[in-house]
Design an enzyme around this catalytic site. Structure first.
Site, PDB file in Angstrom:
ATOM      1  N   HIS A 406       0.726  -1.348  -0.077  1.00 32.39           N
ATOM      2  CA  HIS A 406      -0.273   0.085   0.108  1.00 32.39           C
ATOM      3  C   HIS A 406       0.814   1.154  -0.006  1.00 32.39           C
ATOM      4  CE1 HIS A 406      -3.710   1.919   0.009  1.00 32.39           C
ATOM      5  NE2 HIS A 406      -4.331   1.393   0.925  1.00 32.39           N
ATOM      6  N   ASP A 410      -1.778   2.180  -4.821  1.00 33.54           N
ATOM      7  CA  ASP A 410      -3.071   2.621  -3.893  1.00 33.54           C
ATOM      8  C   ASP A 410      -4.196   1.763  -4.384  1.00 33.54           C
ATOM      9  OD1 ASP A 410      -1.717   5.034  -3.247  1.00 33.54           O
ATOM     10  OD2 ASP A 410      -2.205   6.079  -5.043  1.00 33.54           O
TER      11      ASP A 410
END
Length: 435
Positions: A406, A410
């Site tokens: 992450h 995204d």
């Protein structure tokens, strides 16, 4: 007699140490030239160390699971003659080895631990020869559902000793059972209540040292889970048309062509998608703060082997056809399982696929293969009813469970990546259309 010192060899460029995973000899064993003495592991490659001489093992310098530095003494062999040599160290090759008595470490004998005592357990008191027994020879029978009176401590002691309190005669008020009653019960040599077969208590424990491939896997998983903030995205994929196509292609395959599984199709779909989203085909050096994107698509295939989980790499998947991908998959999986995969075949992946086949379950949460930024997980295919607008029809559905770093990918981009793969797999003709 002389001594021959074998040192940890240089098992690869840039490797400073290796883990000892197996001894084939012990002190006192005779050895002959070319006999395998030990096995060491580094970078998921196992290297066997043969003996260059005939002789007798005098001393082992490490235990299984130890990490040994390159050129550190590994074992000593007694040989005929007065001078020895050192293998794995060119500078010291001509020097005589020191006597084992001067360098052999002293190992303390293992201390045998005494078993822990049962809580509140008391030694049975010796009864005087002339004393009358305090209790009846046989315990007072009780109803099966009766719960004898006893304190929690007495119940715990009886439980740990495997004693059914319904067999014990209590001498306290209202037949209450005390510790003295348990002592008398044990002193008479009365056997604990029989336990039905298959329901016996098992108290044995076994300590297994984590070594070799299992330790490598543990270290890799710890590194990945501790340093990468994972986001996992799950999507259903209708693979009915893909399975029909796969069956048709397998029925018409040539004798020299590998059988197609769903993975070659997924690989081609990933290649097409990664060309549009290069951020996913990358590695992240979080110490240096650098993301490296790759034009080449080197796909790691998580493979279960007798030694543990290994990830052989299909290199340049972007340049391989469906059939070529299937052939390479088959070759690498076989090499990984029989331990013949080369080091370069077990490293250098830019993204990984993990699949448990028919055991794939509905959803998984794959752990990213550090330092990559994405992993695609394949779940099992199941026939499910799908509403087509007018009726329910049977369709073959497979979930993709994919995890992303992450910090780099995204959630929106992760969803686009998976949705693009879904489109290609649900309309498999698109996989073969160039441009």
């Amino acid at each position: 007699m002389g001594e021959f010192v074998i040192k940890m060899p240089d098992v690869g460029e840039g490797v400073a140490e290796a883990e000892l995973v197996e001894w084939h000899v012990k002190p006192g064993d005779p050895v002959r030239e070319d006999m395998v003495l030990a096995a060491v592991m580094t970078d998921k490659a196992t290297v066997e160390i043969p003996s260059p001489v005939d002789g007798t093992v005098l001393w082992l310098g490490a235990e299984v699971g130890d990490t040994v530095a390159v050129k550190a003494p590994l074992l000593r062999i007694q040989i005929a003659g007065e001078s020895g040599q050192v293998t794995g160290d060119d500078e010291a090759a001509a020097e005589p080895a020191p006597k084992a008595e001067a360098v052999e470490p002293t190992r303390a004998e293992p201390v045998q631990q005494q078993p822990a005592q049962v809580r509140q357990n008391r030694a049975p008191p010796a009864e005087p020869a002339a004393a009358e027994p305090k209790h009846a020879e046989r315990p007072v029978p009780r109803e099966p559902a009766e719960r004898p009176l006893a304190s929690p401590a007495v119940r715990l002691r009886a439980q740990e000793a495997g004693i059914d309190l319904r067999q014990v005669t209590g001498t306290g008020p209202a037949g209450r059972i005390g510790h003295d009653d348990l002592d008398q019960f044990l002193a008479r040599g009365v056997q604990p209540a029989a336990v039905p077969a298959g329901l016996a208590r098992k108290t044995a424990t076994e300590e297994i040292k984590v070594t070799g491939m299992r330790r490598r896997i543990a270290e890799k998983m710890r590194l990945s889970a501790s340093r990468i903030p994972h986001i996992t995205y799950v999507e259903e994929v209708d693979v009915t048309d893909l399975e029909d196509l796969r069956t048709t292609m397998n029925n018409g395959r040539k004798p020299d062509q590998a059988k197609l599984t769903i993975l070659p199709f997924l690989m081609r779909a990933m290649v097409r998608t990664l060309a549009e989203q290069p951020d996913v085909n990358a590695t992240f050096d979080d110490d240096a703060g650098i993301v490296t994107r790759y034009g080449a698509v080197h796909i790691g295939i998580a493979t279960q082997t007798p030694a543990g989980l290994i990830v052989p790499v299909v290199r340049h998947a972007e340049a391989r056809s469906i059939w070529d991908s299937a052939t390479e998959l088959t070759r690498l999986a076989e090499a990984a399982r029989n331990g013949t995969a080369a080091r370069e075949e077990l490293s250098g992946s830019t993204i990984t696929i993990t699949s448990l086949g028919a055991l794939g379950g509905i959803v998984t949460t794959p752990i990213i293969n550090h330092p990559e930024v994405a992993i695609v997980g394949v779940n099992k295919i199941a026939t499910r009813p799908v509403w087509d607008g007018t009726q329910f029809i049977p369709r073959k559905i497979m979930n993709l469970s994919s995890s992303f770093d992450h910090r780099i990918v995204d959630g929106w981009n992760a969803a686009i990546f998976v949705q693009r793969i879904k489109t290609l797999l649900e309309t498999p003709a698109l996989i073969f259309i160039e441009g």
